[in-house]
Design a protein around this motif. Structure first.
Motif, short mmCIF file in Angstrom:
data_model
loop_
_atom_site.label_atom_id
_atom_site.label_comp_id
_atom_site.label_asym_id
_atom_site.label_seq_id
_atom_site.Cartn_x
_atom_site.Cartn_y
_atom_site.Cartn_z
N LYS A 242 14.75 7.94 4.66
CA LYS A 242 15.50 7.56 5.86
C LYS A 242 16.80 6.86 5.46
O LYS A 242 17.87 7.15 6.00
CB LYS A 242 14.63 6.65 6.74
N GLY A 243 16.70 5.95 4.49
CA GLY A 243 17.90 5.24 4.01
C GLY A 243 18.96 6.23 3.56
O GLY A 243 20.15 5.99 3.72
N GLY A 244 18.52 7.36 2.97
CA GLY A 244 19.45 8.38 2.50
C GLY A 244 19.86 9.34 3.60
O GLY A 244 20.46 10.38 3.32
N ASP A 245 19.52 9.00 4.83
CA ASP A 245 19.88 9.79 6.02
C ASP A 245 19.35 11.23 5.92
O ASP A 245 20.01 12.18 6.35
CB ASP A 245 21.40 9.80 6.24
N PHE A 246 18.15 11.37 5.36
CA PHE A 246 17.46 12.67 5.30
C PHE A 246 18.31 13.75 4.63
O PHE A 246 18.42 14.87 5.12
CB PHE A 246 17.03 13.10 6.72
N ARG A 247 18.94 13.36 3.55
CA ARG A 247 19.73 14.33 2.81
C ARG A 247 19.27 14.38 1.35
O ARG A 247 20.05 14.59 0.44
CB ARG A 247 21.23 13.99 2.91
N LYS B 144 9.24 14.32 9.96
CA LYS B 144 10.11 14.84 11.00
C LYS B 144 11.45 14.13 10.89
O LYS B 144 11.49 12.90 10.77
CB LYS B 144 9.49 14.57 12.37
N LEU B 145 12.51 14.89 10.93
CA LEU B 145 13.83 14.25 10.89
C LEU B 145 14.02 13.41 12.15
O LEU B 145 13.68 13.84 13.23
CB LEU B 145 14.93 15.32 10.84
N SER B 146 14.57 12.23 11.98
CA SER B 146 14.80 11.38 13.15
C SER B 146 16.20 10.80 13.07
O SER B 146 16.84 10.85 12.02
CB SER B 146 13.77 10.25 13.19
N VAL B 147 16.65 10.25 14.17
CA VAL B 147 17.94 9.56 14.14
C VAL B 147 17.73 8.27 13.37
O VAL B 147 16.74 7.56 13.56
CB VAL B 147 18.44 9.25 15.57
N ARG B 148 18.66 7.99 12.47
CA ARG B 148 18.50 6.83 11.61
C ARG B 148 19.04 5.60 12.34
O ARG B 148 20.21 5.33 12.31
CB ARG B 148 19.29 7.10 10.34
N SER B 149 18.12 4.89 13.00
CA SER B 149 18.57 3.74 13.79
C SER B 149 18.08 2.44 13.16
O SER B 149 16.93 2.33 12.75
CB SER B 149 18.03 3.87 15.21
N TYR B 150 18.95 1.46 13.11
CA TYR B 150 18.56 0.13 12.61
C TYR B 150 18.82 -0.93 13.67
O TYR B 150 18.87 -2.11 13.38
CB TYR B 150 19.33 -0.20 11.33
N SER B 151 19.05 -0.44 14.91
CA SER B 151 19.43 -1.42 15.93
C SER B 151 18.20 -2.05 16.59
O SER B 151 17.09 -1.61 16.41
CB SER B 151 20.33 -0.78 16.96
#
Lengths: 247, 638
Positions: B102-107, B631-638
């Motif tokens: 996730k930290g790597g934004d799924f890349r 599952k790919l998700s939106v990377r949210s930290y808010s």
């Protein structure tokens, strides 16, 4: 700032060297000492002269690459830092600054301020390690180590291998460098198994390389950028004598 | 070219075990007959060379520094992650895998990242066995702290010098093998070309930096462990000598380069103070455990930090990302700082910084506790800035730091050239578009200690019966001639500007157009600008001295020549990725509130680039990223 520099220039170990005068203007007091040297080198190159060779890399005081005598002191006049962390605000406008290489028989000169410190590598090679091949380690928390002992081992292990101790010592002794590694490893339980052999071999190598003896002036500690304590030398001597008697 | 990452089949948690069980072995008697070149002696290079030597292979190890202990792994401060769950706070291999992905934004690849988390357990054991003095609790057990982008404490540390201590562990393991005679160490040697025979990596050409001699070395496989290339921005947290030359020259010999534009800008560095500056010093991210980041709410604030009352401070990370607050991941923290600075709220003489404030932590925990945790960082700050951070907040700003991109490698860490492996920061593999704090020491170590000994052996098992190549082979003649030609070219330009001049120009251009945020327009301009600068470089460069002697200027010039070519590729890479992910933020692709807008439909791939020859547009080979388990998700930290 204006500066008058007197820098040691020497083509190689066989040639004769000499202090060469350079005048430098427009130096910012917030520059680091090496950035001042960069500025000088930039001017020398454009004038068709050879720049001053010196070792440097991380420029944040941890890699141990840099080191030169500034006004006769290893890493310059401020305690507890490497020359890359020394800033020009420590000097007065119009000052004359002497810049020379670290000098020791065991550190042959390569060019200008660049020296050969591979003797340090060979001291470590003589036993400055724990023989733990990859894959053989036990679970880390099966070996508790007290907080204070871990901190103390760290204090010894913090040496960056720059050579300021040798350059400062009137005998060119490598006792502080060698003892820091001996102490780091002997303070930890996992380092005790090889302790006897280690200290005998590392001290032996120190002699082979041509470093002098320690005569307890403690000047090395004063100029060590990492503040490595001379108590490490006491510990090395204790370990050496113990190993000599028992071994 | 179809890229095959060679991911083993089966459940995620079994893939690495399955690989190890099936990998080919080399008989101990035969290992003695095989030679391996390892370029670089940082954490990945030293650990690889030492571990391979322990297996019985003959190793030739190279570094440009005067000692193997000086590589820039030494400067990593904060720590190294491992999913030991010693804190009983819910950590696990799976959670670490997911955090990193996730930290790597799924890349990044699922299988690679899972292996990284899995092997982290052994690394701590290995390092302790070597004598790395990690921080301990009073009961004698290992201590942990927390790092950006995660909610558990899994970071092991040795004060603010974890990289130094891990590197010394690896260096000592390496030097032990030098003593035994299994490693031949060549310090002050720089790799200038890779030698291929029948398409396989069989050797390198190096320059002896003490004499200027060009030397040849042949082997059965070559490992590149030369670290990252963030120094391409000139001002960076990297060491002065860090360079892209080894990976770039391997790239020009056919190894694909993956995602070169993914450079991490570290949020907690010292801001630039003047044009003379040669580097931006990193202050460990661990400071964000206890430091609070803020800027004044008033534009053009003239008061000193301590005179600004609490209600007039904007703790923008806590405001925008309440769950993670000051521990938001690096890309997000850096971009948020840039947003405030660009909006005119920056502090310091050049208005290019934000505050990192410890007053609350000092009040709550006492000054002694803060001193024990961060003493060397506070004293480093004092040495450089002459300011006391116990009394007033630090001033920090983002700076180029880590290269997530690098040589494309498959699951075995082999590049697209058979027999050429890349480990540590030199490869692209595990961090995706943004690396989490304390994962770089981990990846470098894991690659060298635990992965390469299996995968390189698997390759070498097939090389036993091939013909032995010696340095007399014609391929070495050709490569050496090319190296000599380039060195003479640089020495003979005899212009009026130093290598540093061009490097600084390039750095400014990249910060501006291919830095924290990018646009298609800016990147197109940058490509043209780099062409122009490159032309000037080959007309106006001045190098003193000759190629046949100690010559630091010539070393620099060669590195800048490679940076100029690499920068062009970085811009193409950023230009073709029409999405924002991790460190790659394209202004055209953002949400209304300024967060990155990823496009999984069109860009869920690794961009691997082929060198087509000078002046020709690079060729893109996408490696699709297949997510089987998450599952790919939106990377949210808010």
């Amino acid at each position: 700032m204006k500066l008058h520099l007197k820098i040691w220039r020497q083509r190689d170990a066989q040639s004769n060297g000499a202090l060469v005068d350079y005048d430098l203007d427009g130096i910012d007091q917030h520059m680091s000492f090496l950035e001042m040297m960069d500025t000088l080198n930039g001017q020398l190159i454009l004038n068709g002269d050879m720049p001053v060779e010196f070792d440097h890399d991380c420029r944040e005081g941890i890699c141990g690459s840099c080191g030169m005598m500034v006004n006769g002191q290893a890493h310059g006049p401020v305690a507890g830092l490497t020359v890359c962390q020394l800033h020009m605000r420590e000097f007065k406008d119009g000052a004359t600054i002497y810049v020379e290489p670290f000098r020791a028989a065991a550190f042959p000169l390569k060019r200008d301020l660049k020296i050969d410190r591979s003797a340090f590598d060979r001291i470590i090679q003589a036993g400055g390690f724990i023989s733990a091949s990859t894959g053989s380690a036990i679970e880390a928390n099966n070996l508790p180590i007290t907080h204070d002992m871990a901190e103390s081992a760290f204090d010894s292990a913090a040496c960056i291998g720059c050579g300021a101790c040798v350059a400062t010592c009137k005998n060119s002794s490598a006792a502080l460098f060698t003892s820091a590694k001996v102490s780091h490893l002997v303070k930890l339980p996992q380092g005790k198994l090889e302790a006897e052999k280690r200290v005998i071999q590392m001290v032996g190598q120190m002699d082979v390389e041509g470093f002098g003896h320690c005569s307890n002036t403690e000047a090395c500690e004063v100029k060590c950028p990492q503040g490595i304590s001379v108590l490490n030398i006491a510990m090395m001597n204790w370990e050496f004598n113990k190993s000599s008697l028992l071994g | 070219m179809i890229l095959n990452a060679k991911i083993p089949d089966g459940p995620l948690e079994d893939k690495w075990t399955t690989y190890k069980e099936k990998a080919k072995l080399v008989n101990p008697a035969n290992r003695k007959k095989l030679n391996i070149i390892v370029v670089g002696t940082g954490l990945s290079g030293s650990s690889a060379a030492a571990s391979l030597a322990e297996l019985g292979y003959n190793i030739q190890s190279f570094c440009f520094q005067d000692s193997a202990r000086r590589a820039h792994s030494v400067a990593a401060q904060g720590g190294v992650n491992a999913a030991k769950n010693y804190q009983n706070d819910g950590d696990s291999v799976y959670r670490m895998f997911y955090d990193t992905l996730k930290g790597g934004d799924f890349r990044s690849r699922e299988a690679n990242v899972y292996r990284l988390a899995e092997c982290s357990l052994n690394l701590i054991d290995q390092a302790v066995a070597q004598g790395v003095p990690f921080a301990r609790e009073y009961g004698g057990y290992l201590s942990n702290r927390s790092f950006g982008g995660v909610q558990v404490s899994r970071t092991f540390y040795a004060r603010g010098q974890t990289g130094q201590q891990l590197l010394l562990g690896a260096y000592q393991a390496l030097i032990r093998q030098v003593g035994i005679g299994k490693v031949k160490l060549h310090t002050r040697h720089e790799m200038l070309d890779l030698v291929l025979v029948d398409g396989k990596a069989k050797g390198i050409i190096v320059r002896n930096l003490d004499t200027g001699d060009i030397e040849r070395f042949a082997a059965d496989a070559v490992v590149i462990a030369t670290g990252g290339f963030g120094k391409i921005y000139y001002l960076s947290t990297l060491a002065m000598g860090c360079n892209a030359s080894a990976i770039w020259r391997a790239h020009k010999k056919g190894a694909l380069m993956a995602c070169p534009s993914w450079t991490q800008m570290h949020p907690t560095c010292l801001p630039q103070a003047g044009d003379y500056q040669s580097k931006l010093t990193l202050m460990s991210e661990s400071l964000r455990n206890d430091g609070r980041i803020w800027v004044p709410k008033l534009k053009d604030e003239k008061r000193k930090a301590n005179e600004i009352p609490e209600e007039e401070r904007d703790y923008y990370l806590e405001r925008r990302y309440p769950t993670f607050g000051n521990l938001a991941p690096r890309d997000i923290s850096s971009r948020a700082a840039k947003e405030r600075i660009d909006a005119g709220f920056g502090v310091g003489p050049l208005n290019n910084a934000v505050y990192l404030d410890f007053s609350k932590a000092i009040k709550e925990q006492g000054i002694d506790k803060i001193r024990e945790k961060y003493k060397n960082l506070f004293s480093m700050y004092k040495k450089i800035t002459d300011d006391d951070a116990y009394q007033a907040p630090m001033k920090i700003s983002p700076a180029a730091h880590f290269s997530m991109g690098g040589l494309w490698v498959d699951y075995e860490l082999m590049t697209t050239i058979p027999g050429l492996f890349a480990v540590g920061e030199a490869n692209f593999a595990d961090h995706g578009a943004n690396r989490l704090g304390a994962n770089s020491l981990l990846q470098a170590s894991i690659d060298g200690y635990f992965i390469l000994p299996y995968t390189l052996t698997n390759y070498l098992a097939g090389e036993l019966k091939t013909e032995k190549i010696t340095i007399k082979h014609r391929a070495f003649d050709i490569a050496e001639a090319e190296v000599n030609e380039q060195l003479q070219l640089l020495v003979n330009i005899n212009g009026t500007k130093t290598a540093d001049h061009f490097h600084k120009e390039l750095g400014k251009l990249l910060y501006d157009k291919c830095g924290l945020s990018r646009t298609a327009k800016g990147l197109t301009e940058a490509i043209a600008g780099i062409e122009l600068l490159s032309g000037k470089f080959y007309r106006e460069l001045r190098v003193s001295g000759t190629e046949g002697e100690i010559n630091a200027e010539l070393e620099k010039a060669g590195r800048v020549a490679d940076y100029l070519e690499m920068a062009r590729l970085m811009c193409y890479d950023a230009l073709t990725r029409n999405e924002s992910c991790g460190a790659h933020f394209r202004e055209e692709y953002q949400t209304p509130d300024g967060e990155a807008l990823r496009n999984d439909k069109d860009f869920c791939f690794v961009s691997a680039w082929e060198w087509p020859g000078r002046g020709i547009e690079p060729i893109l080979h996408p490696e699709p990223l297949v997510f089987e388990f998450i599952k790919l998700s939106v990377r949210s930290y808010s």
